[in-house]
Design an enzyme around this catalytic site. Structure first.
Site, PDB file in Angstrom:
ATOM      1  N   TYR A  39       0.826  -1.213   0.000  1.00 60.33           N
ATOM      2  CA  TYR A  39       0.000   0.000   0.000  1.00 60.33           C
ATOM      3  C   TYR A  39       0.860   1.263   0.000  1.00 60.33           C
ATOM      4  CZ  TYR A  39      -3.863  -3.084   1.558  1.00 60.33           C
ATOM      5  OH  TYR A  39      -4.799  -4.073   1.690  1.00 60.33           O
ATOM      6  N   HIS A  97       0.349 -11.686   1.877  1.00 58.54           N
ATOM      7  CA  HIS A  97      -0.682 -10.912   1.178  1.00 58.54           C
ATOM      8  C   HIS A  97      -1.380 -11.704   0.069  1.00 58.54           C
ATOM      9  CE1 HIS A  97      -1.737  -6.450   0.172  1.00 58.54           C
ATOM     10  NE2 HIS A  97      -2.765  -7.239  -0.016  1.00 58.54           N
TER      11      HIS A  97
END
Length: 267
Positions: A39, A97
């Protein structure tokens, strides 16, 4: 320790917007924050936590290891970098992730490295994200039953993932729902709108309450204080059996996140 049922997400929030969103969220009462290496906002999340005045031991912080850091010699150093950005000695939860693209890094290698990060005290719990049933089985085989705290997966009234969620429940793995509002698509849904009107609630609250009542954790994001505060109220909304049955009928396999070369074969 368990997984908090309600947190604030930071996906797609950059720079000042990320910091501002987390500051507002903490101010209106959130105590769980979800971020990730990819991110690019861990430093801003760390700044917000530091400036909020909320004691670290009252916060639950999740980050996720990105695919380029899966190798045994990169995973722990990359997590240490994340901790530095987040201004904390340890996070509460660290997730893989996505499964390694093309199994370029063998699953046992990165799951063992993640377990080692926990043993070193860098993370209090470990988990996975975007894993299907087969990959979750493999991960359990590596780290042991009871070690995987959660599988964070896309879930919404339009994508209910019945097989995977049933499997996770059977394994005692908490489900964390992301994209619960399907990029806002569910907000226009007539069925959800009618349920919202019946309860004097917002459509977002109905979708979030649906997930909560199924036992899932949710991590909605917003840059607006009023939406952050409104979303939190979903915890007090009790949908009845008829509401839940109507929402169950909205399933349409409406997947929003399916990156080519990254996503596994979904169940």
């Amino acid at each position: 320790m368990g997984i908090p049922s309600f947190g604030v997400g930071t996906f797609r929030l950059k720079d000042g917007a990320a910091k501002d969103s987390v500051l507002k969220a903490l101010d209106v009462g959130y105590r769980a924050i979800d971020t990730a290496q990819i991110y690019g906002n861990e430093a801003e999340v760390g700044e917000a936590m530091a400036e909020s005045g909320v004691p670290r031991d009252q916060l639950f912080v999740t980050t996720k290891i990105w695919v380029e850091n899966f190798s045994r010699d990169r995973l722990i150093p990359s997590l240490r970098e994340s901790l530095e950005k987040l201004r904390t000695d340890a996070v509460d939860l660290t997730l893989i992730h996505w499964p390694a693209p093309g199994a370029a890094v063998p699953l046992p290698e990165y799951m063992e490295a993640l377990a080692e990060a926990k043993s070193l005290g860098l993370t209090r719990q470990i988990g996975i994200s975007n894993f299907n049933i087969a990959l979750t089985r493999e991960a359990i085989a590596v780290v042991g039953k009871g070690e995987i705290a959660t599988n964070q997966i896309e879930l919404s009234p339009y994508l209910q993932n019945a097989r995977l969620t049933a499997f996770l429940k059977e394994q005692g793995i908490a489900v964390t729902s992301y994209m619960t509002l399907a990029y806002g698509k569910v907000l226009q849904d007539p069925v959800l709108t009618a349920i919202a009107q019946k309860h004097g609630a917002s459509v977002a609250q109905v979708a979030l309450a649906w997930a909560l009542q199924l036992g899932y954790a949710v991590i909605p994001s917003s840059t607006k204080r009023e939406n952050l505060a409104s979303n939190l109220l979903a915890q007090k909304l009790m949908l009845d059996a008829d509401d839940m049955a109507q929402i169950a009928e909205l399933e349409r396999n409406g997947r929003e996140v399916n990156p080519e070369g990254l996503a596994p074969v979904w169940d």
